[in-house]
Design a protein around this motif. Structure first.
Motif, mmCIF file in Angstrom:
data_model
loop_
_atom_site.group_PDB
_atom_site.id
_atom_site.type_symbol
_atom_site.label_atom_id
_atom_site.label_comp_id
_atom_site.label_asym_id
_atom_site.label_seq_id
_atom_site.Cartn_x
_atom_site.Cartn_y
_atom_site.Cartn_z
ATOM 1 N N SER A 161 11.554 29.933 -27.442
ATOM 2 C CA SER A 161 12.701 30.669 -26.876
ATOM 3 C C SER A 161 13.875 29.743 -26.568
ATOM 4 N N SER A 162 13.631 28.439 -26.521
ATOM 5 C CA SER A 162 14.747 27.503 -26.270
ATOM 6 C C SER A 162 15.568 27.259 -27.538
ATOM 7 N N LEU A 163 15.116 27.825 -28.673
ATOM 8 C CA LEU A 163 15.755 27.456 -29.951
ATOM 9 C C LEU A 163 17.148 28.052 -30.177
ATOM 10 N N MET A 200 9.725 41.878 -15.802
ATOM 11 C CA MET A 200 9.416 41.968 -17.225
ATOM 12 C C MET A 200 8.287 41.010 -17.575
ATOM 13 N N ASN A 201 7.284 41.527 -18.220
ATOM 14 C CA ASN A 201 6.196 40.670 -18.664
ATOM 15 C C ASN A 201 6.457 40.260 -20.106
ATOM 16 N N HIS A 202 5.997 39.063 -20.492
ATOM 17 C CA HIS A 202 6.284 38.655 -21.870
ATOM 18 C C HIS A 202 5.659 39.616 -22.857
ATOM 19 N N ALA A 203 4.616 40.322 -22.408
ATOM 20 C CA ALA A 203 3.973 41.297 -23.301
ATOM 21 C C ALA A 203 4.920 42.427 -23.665
ATOM 22 N N ALA A 236 9.334 32.221 -19.565
ATOM 23 C CA ALA A 236 8.775 30.858 -19.681
ATOM 24 C C ALA A 236 7.560 30.661 -18.780
ATOM 25 N N ARG A 237 7.541 31.349 -17.648
ATOM 26 C CA ARG A 237 6.390 31.223 -16.742
ATOM 27 C C ARG A 237 5.146 31.906 -17.302
ATOM 28 N N HIS A 238 5.357 33.052 -17.970
ATOM 29 C CA HIS A 238 4.213 33.907 -18.296
ATOM 30 C C HIS A 238 3.785 33.880 -19.757
ATOM 31 N N ALA A 239 4.641 33.378 -20.635
ATOM 32 C CA ALA A 239 4.276 33.314 -22.053
ATOM 33 C C ALA A 239 3.493 32.024 -22.324
ATOM 34 N N PRO A 240 2.734 31.983 -23.419
ATOM 35 C CA PRO A 240 2.127 30.710 -23.828
ATOM 36 C C PRO A 240 3.239 29.665 -24.004
ATOM 37 N N TRP A 241 2.953 28.411 -23.677
ATOM 38 C CA TRP A 241 4.028 27.413 -23.628
ATOM 39 C C TRP A 241 4.740 27.267 -24.982
#
Ligand SMILES: O=C(O)c1cc(C(=O)O)c2c(n1)C(=O)C(=O)c1cc(C(=O)O)[nH]c1-2
Length: 253
Positions: A163-165, A1-4, A152-157
Protein backbone atom coordinates in the motif's frame (compact mmCIF):
# COMPACT_ATOMS: atom_id res chain seq x y z
CA UNK A 1 -12.70 -0.39 8.38
CA UNK A 2 -11.16 -3.82 8.40
CA UNK A 3 -8.65 -4.74 5.72
CA UNK A 4 -11.01 -7.58 4.84
CA UNK A 5 -13.36 -4.90 3.49
CA UNK A 6 -11.05 -4.50 0.49
CA UNK A 7 -13.32 -6.48 -1.79
CA UNK A 8 -12.31 -10.03 -2.72
CA UNK A 9 -12.95 -10.92 -6.37
CA UNK A 10 -16.44 -12.22 -7.15
CA UNK A 11 -16.68 -16.05 -7.12
CA UNK A 12 -16.64 -16.27 -10.93
CA UNK A 13 -13.71 -13.83 -11.20
CA UNK A 14 -11.86 -15.86 -8.54
CA UNK A 15 -12.24 -19.02 -10.65
CA UNK A 16 -10.98 -17.19 -13.75
CA UNK A 17 -8.05 -15.72 -11.82
CA UNK A 18 -7.10 -19.11 -10.40
CA UNK A 19 -6.66 -20.33 -13.98
CA UNK A 20 -4.97 -17.19 -15.33
CA UNK A 21 -1.20 -17.34 -15.66
CA UNK A 22 0.81 -15.12 -13.34
CA UNK A 23 2.41 -12.03 -14.89
CA UNK A 24 6.20 -12.01 -15.04
CA UNK A 25 7.87 -9.39 -12.82
CA UNK A 26 8.24 -6.85 -15.61
CA UNK A 27 4.57 -7.04 -16.59
CA UNK A 28 3.43 -7.00 -12.95
CA UNK A 29 5.51 -3.88 -12.29
CA UNK A 30 4.07 -2.26 -15.44
CA UNK A 31 0.57 -3.02 -14.18
CA UNK A 32 1.37 -1.36 -10.84
CA UNK A 33 2.86 1.69 -12.58
CA UNK A 34 -0.16 2.04 -14.86
CA UNK A 35 -2.27 2.75 -11.78
CA UNK A 36 -0.47 6.10 -11.65
CA UNK A 37 -3.24 7.37 -13.90
CA UNK A 38 -5.38 7.79 -10.77
CA UNK A 39 -2.65 9.38 -8.65
CA UNK A 40 -3.64 12.63 -6.92
CA UNK A 41 -1.19 14.48 -9.18
CA UNK A 42 -4.21 14.56 -11.56
CA UNK A 43 -6.72 15.78 -8.96
CA UNK A 44 -8.17 19.24 -9.81
CA UNK A 45 -7.13 20.57 -6.38
CA UNK A 46 -3.52 19.48 -6.92
CA UNK A 47 -3.50 20.73 -10.51
CA UNK A 48 -4.68 24.10 -9.19
CA UNK A 49 -1.86 24.18 -6.60
CA UNK A 50 0.86 23.28 -9.09
CA UNK A 51 -0.25 25.57 -11.90
CA UNK A 52 -0.22 28.72 -9.79
CA UNK A 53 -3.97 29.20 -9.46
CA UNK A 54 -4.14 28.73 -5.68
CA UNK A 55 -4.61 31.57 -3.21
CA UNK A 56 -2.41 31.78 -0.10
CA UNK A 57 -5.39 30.54 1.94
CA UNK A 58 -5.75 27.44 -0.26
CA UNK A 59 -2.04 26.69 0.00
CA UNK A 60 -2.11 27.09 3.78
CA UNK A 61 -5.18 24.86 3.94
CA UNK A 62 -3.43 22.16 1.94
CA UNK A 63 -0.25 22.30 4.05
CA UNK A 64 -2.19 22.23 7.33
CA UNK A 65 -4.32 19.28 6.22
CA UNK A 66 -1.45 17.34 4.72
CA UNK A 67 0.34 17.66 8.07
CA UNK A 68 -2.09 15.03 9.34
CA UNK A 69 -0.77 12.64 6.66
CA UNK A 70 2.83 13.50 7.51
CA UNK A 71 2.40 12.61 11.19
CA UNK A 72 0.53 9.41 10.30
CA UNK A 73 3.32 8.01 8.11
CA UNK A 74 5.79 7.01 10.87
CA UNK A 75 2.90 5.56 12.93
CA UNK A 76 1.90 3.53 9.86
CA UNK A 77 5.52 2.42 9.39
CA UNK A 78 5.73 1.38 13.04
CA UNK A 79 2.63 -0.77 12.41
CA UNK A 80 4.42 -2.44 9.49
CA UNK A 81 7.44 -3.12 11.70
CA UNK A 82 5.32 -4.51 14.51
CA UNK A 83 3.74 -7.05 12.16
CA UNK A 84 6.96 -8.05 10.39
CA UNK A 85 8.95 -11.03 11.71
CA UNK A 86 11.73 -10.59 9.12
CA UNK A 87 14.74 -8.85 10.69
CA UNK A 88 16.33 -7.88 7.36
CA UNK A 89 13.14 -6.13 6.24
CA UNK A 90 12.82 -4.35 9.60
CA UNK A 91 16.44 -3.11 9.34
CA UNK A 92 15.56 -1.39 6.08
CA UNK A 93 12.06 -0.27 7.01
CA UNK A 94 13.05 1.48 10.26
CA UNK A 95 14.84 4.12 8.16
CA UNK A 96 11.41 5.49 7.17
CA UNK A 97 10.59 6.33 10.78
CA UNK A 98 13.92 8.12 11.18
CA UNK A 99 13.30 10.03 7.93
CA UNK A 100 10.06 11.48 9.26
CA UNK A 101 10.59 11.71 13.02
CA UNK A 102 14.28 12.70 12.83
CA UNK A 103 16.96 11.41 15.16
CA UNK A 104 19.93 12.35 17.29
CA UNK A 105 22.60 9.67 17.49
CA UNK A 106 25.81 10.94 19.05
CA UNK A 107 26.88 13.99 17.05
CA UNK A 108 24.61 13.19 14.12
CA UNK A 109 21.28 15.00 14.13
CA UNK A 110 18.44 15.25 11.64
CA UNK A 111 15.29 17.20 12.49
CA UNK A 112 13.31 14.92 10.13
CA UNK A 113 10.51 15.30 7.62
CA UNK A 114 7.74 16.30 10.03
CA UNK A 115 9.84 19.23 11.19
CA UNK A 116 10.59 20.11 7.55
CA UNK A 117 6.85 20.05 6.88
CA UNK A 118 6.25 22.47 9.77
CA UNK A 119 8.91 24.74 8.21
CA UNK A 120 6.99 24.56 4.94
CA UNK A 121 3.89 25.60 6.87
CA UNK A 122 5.53 28.56 8.59
CA UNK A 123 6.99 29.63 5.21
CA UNK A 124 3.41 29.87 3.92
CA UNK A 125 2.36 32.04 6.87
CA UNK A 126 0.89 29.46 9.25
CA UNK A 127 2.03 29.45 12.87
CA UNK A 128 3.62 26.28 14.27
CA UNK A 129 0.87 26.12 16.84
CA UNK A 130 -1.99 26.10 14.35
CA UNK A 131 -0.26 23.35 12.35
CA UNK A 132 0.49 20.98 15.23
CA UNK A 133 -2.82 21.41 17.04
CA UNK A 134 -4.58 20.15 13.86
CA UNK A 135 -7.29 22.83 14.06
CA UNK A 136 -7.50 23.10 10.26
CA UNK A 137 -7.74 19.37 9.53
CA UNK A 138 -11.12 18.66 7.95
CA UNK A 139 -12.97 15.54 9.15
CA UNK A 140 -12.83 13.62 5.85
CA UNK A 141 -9.05 14.08 5.59
CA UNK A 142 -8.76 12.64 9.07
CA UNK A 143 -10.95 9.65 8.19
CA UNK A 144 -9.00 8.96 4.98
CA UNK A 145 -5.61 9.07 6.70
CA UNK A 146 -6.84 7.01 9.64
CA UNK A 147 -7.98 4.33 7.16
CA UNK A 148 -4.36 4.02 5.97
CA UNK A 149 -3.06 3.48 9.51
CA UNK A 150 -5.86 1.03 10.22
CA UNK A 151 -5.03 -0.97 7.11
CA UNK A 152 -1.33 -1.13 8.01
CA UNK A 153 -2.15 -2.35 11.52
CA UNK A 154 -4.53 -5.10 10.47
CA UNK A 155 -3.34 -6.33 7.07
CA UNK A 156 -0.46 -8.79 6.60
CA UNK A 157 2.74 -6.73 6.59
CA UNK A 158 3.45 -7.46 2.90
CA UNK A 159 0.07 -5.93 2.02
CA UNK A 160 0.87 -2.84 4.09
CA UNK A 161 4.19 -2.59 2.24
CA UNK A 162 2.32 -2.83 -1.06
CA UNK A 163 0.00 0.00 0.00
CA UNK A 164 3.01 2.33 0.30
CA UNK A 165 3.65 1.97 -3.45
CA UNK A 166 1.84 5.20 -4.30
CA UNK A 167 5.37 6.44 -3.63
CA UNK A 168 6.17 5.14 -7.13
CA UNK A 169 4.51 8.30 -8.35
CA UNK A 170 5.60 10.70 -5.59
CA UNK A 171 9.00 11.90 -6.96
CA UNK A 172 7.15 13.40 -9.93
CA UNK A 173 4.73 15.37 -7.76
CA UNK A 174 7.54 16.67 -5.53
CA UNK A 175 9.55 17.69 -8.61
CA UNK A 176 6.49 19.42 -10.04
CA UNK A 177 6.19 21.53 -6.88
CA UNK A 178 9.91 22.37 -6.91
CA UNK A 179 9.64 23.42 -10.56
CA UNK A 180 6.49 25.54 -10.28
CA UNK A 181 6.05 26.93 -6.77
CA UNK A 182 9.00 29.37 -6.73
CA UNK A 183 7.70 31.02 -9.89
CA UNK A 184 4.00 31.05 -8.95
CA UNK A 185 4.33 31.66 -5.23
CA UNK A 186 7.48 33.80 -4.75
CA UNK A 187 6.11 34.89 -1.35
CA UNK A 188 6.91 31.39 0.05
CA UNK A 189 10.48 31.36 1.36
CA UNK A 190 12.42 28.88 -0.83
CA UNK A 191 13.83 27.27 2.33
CA UNK A 192 10.32 26.07 3.07
CA UNK A 193 10.48 23.76 0.04
CA UNK A 194 13.27 21.57 1.51
CA UNK A 195 10.78 18.84 2.36
CA UNK A 196 10.06 18.27 -1.33
CA UNK A 197 13.76 18.29 -2.23
CA UNK A 198 14.57 15.65 0.41
CA UNK A 199 11.71 13.39 -0.58
CA UNK A 200 12.72 12.96 -4.22
CA UNK A 201 15.64 10.68 -3.33
CA UNK A 202 14.05 9.22 -0.19
CA UNK A 203 10.96 8.16 -2.15
CA UNK A 204 13.09 6.46 -4.82
CA UNK A 205 14.87 4.43 -2.16
CA UNK A 206 11.57 3.57 -0.44
CA UNK A 207 10.11 2.40 -3.73
CA UNK A 208 13.02 0.05 -4.44
CA UNK A 209 12.40 -1.65 -1.12
CA UNK A 210 8.60 -1.68 -1.39
CA UNK A 211 8.69 -3.01 -4.94
CA UNK A 212 11.13 -5.79 -4.05
CA UNK A 213 8.80 -7.04 -1.29
CA UNK A 214 5.72 -6.74 -3.51
CA UNK A 215 7.20 -8.48 -6.57
CA UNK A 216 8.45 -11.27 -4.34
CA UNK A 217 5.32 -11.79 -2.26
CA UNK A 218 2.46 -11.47 -4.77
CA UNK A 219 3.28 -14.40 -7.06
CA UNK A 220 0.08 -15.94 -8.44
CA UNK A 221 -2.16 -13.96 -10.77
CA UNK A 222 -4.85 -13.78 -8.05
CA UNK A 223 -2.29 -12.36 -5.61
CA UNK A 224 -1.04 -9.89 -8.21
CA UNK A 225 -4.61 -8.68 -8.76
CA UNK A 226 -4.93 -8.33 -4.99
CA UNK A 227 -1.81 -6.10 -5.01
CA UNK A 228 -3.47 -3.87 -7.62
CA UNK A 229 -6.61 -3.65 -5.44
CA UNK A 230 -4.47 -2.62 -2.46
CA UNK A 231 -2.61 0.02 -4.50
CA UNK A 232 -5.96 1.37 -5.73
CA UNK A 233 -7.21 1.56 -2.12
CA UNK A 234 -4.21 3.76 -1.25
CA UNK A 235 -4.61 5.88 -4.38
CA UNK A 236 -8.24 6.40 -3.32
CA UNK A 237 -7.13 7.59 0.13
CA UNK A 238 -4.97 10.31 -1.44
CA UNK A 239 -7.73 11.20 -3.91
CA UNK A 240 -10.34 11.40 -1.10
CA UNK A 241 -8.07 13.75 0.87
CA UNK A 242 -7.96 16.07 -2.14
CA UNK A 243 -11.75 15.84 -2.61
CA UNK A 244 -12.19 16.89 1.02
CA UNK A 245 -9.78 19.82 0.67
CA UNK A 246 -11.41 20.92 -2.60
CA UNK A 247 -14.78 20.97 -0.86
CA UNK A 248 -13.43 22.98 2.07
CA UNK A 249 -11.21 25.46 0.20
CA UNK A 250 -12.71 25.44 -3.31
CA UNK A 251 -11.02 24.93 -6.70
CA UNK A 252 -10.35 28.05 -8.79
CA UNK A 253 -10.96 27.86 -12.53
O1 LIG B 1 3.28 14.90 -1.47
C1 LIG B 1 2.77 13.89 -1.93
O2 LIG B 1 1.98 13.91 -2.87
C2 LIG B 1 3.14 12.60 -1.30
C3 LIG B 1 2.50 11.42 -1.62
C4 LIG B 1 2.87 10.25 -0.94
C5 LIG B 1 2.21 9.03 -1.40
O3 LIG B 1 2.12 8.86 -2.61
O4 LIG B 1 1.75 8.23 -0.60
C6 LIG B 1 3.84 10.31 0.07
C7 LIG B 1 4.46 11.55 0.27
N1 LIG B 1 4.12 12.66 -0.38
C8 LIG B 1 5.51 11.69 1.22
O5 LIG B 1 6.07 12.79 1.35
C9 LIG B 1 5.89 10.60 2.03
O6 LIG B 1 6.80 10.72 2.85
C10 LIG B 1 5.22 9.37 1.85
C11 LIG B 1 5.33 8.16 2.53
C12 LIG B 1 4.35 7.36 2.00
C13 LIG B 1 3.96 6.01 2.38
O7 LIG B 1 2.89 5.58 1.93
O8 LIG B 1 4.68 5.36 3.17
N2 LIG B 1 3.71 8.02 1.02
C14 LIG B 1 4.22 9.24 0.91
Amino acid sequence: MNHATLPPPSPSAAVALAEAPAWDCVTFEQQLRERGRSYHIHHPFNVMLNTGRATPEQIRGWVANRYYYQIAIPVKDAAVLSNCPDREIRRGWVQRILDHDGFEIGEVKDAGGIEAWIRLGTATGLSREEIVDLRHVVPAVKFAVDAYIHFARHAPWQEAVCSSLTELFAPEIHKQRLATWPEHYPWIDADGLSYFRNRVSQARRDVEQGLAVTLDHFRSRAQQERALTILQFKLDILWAMNDAMALRYGVNA
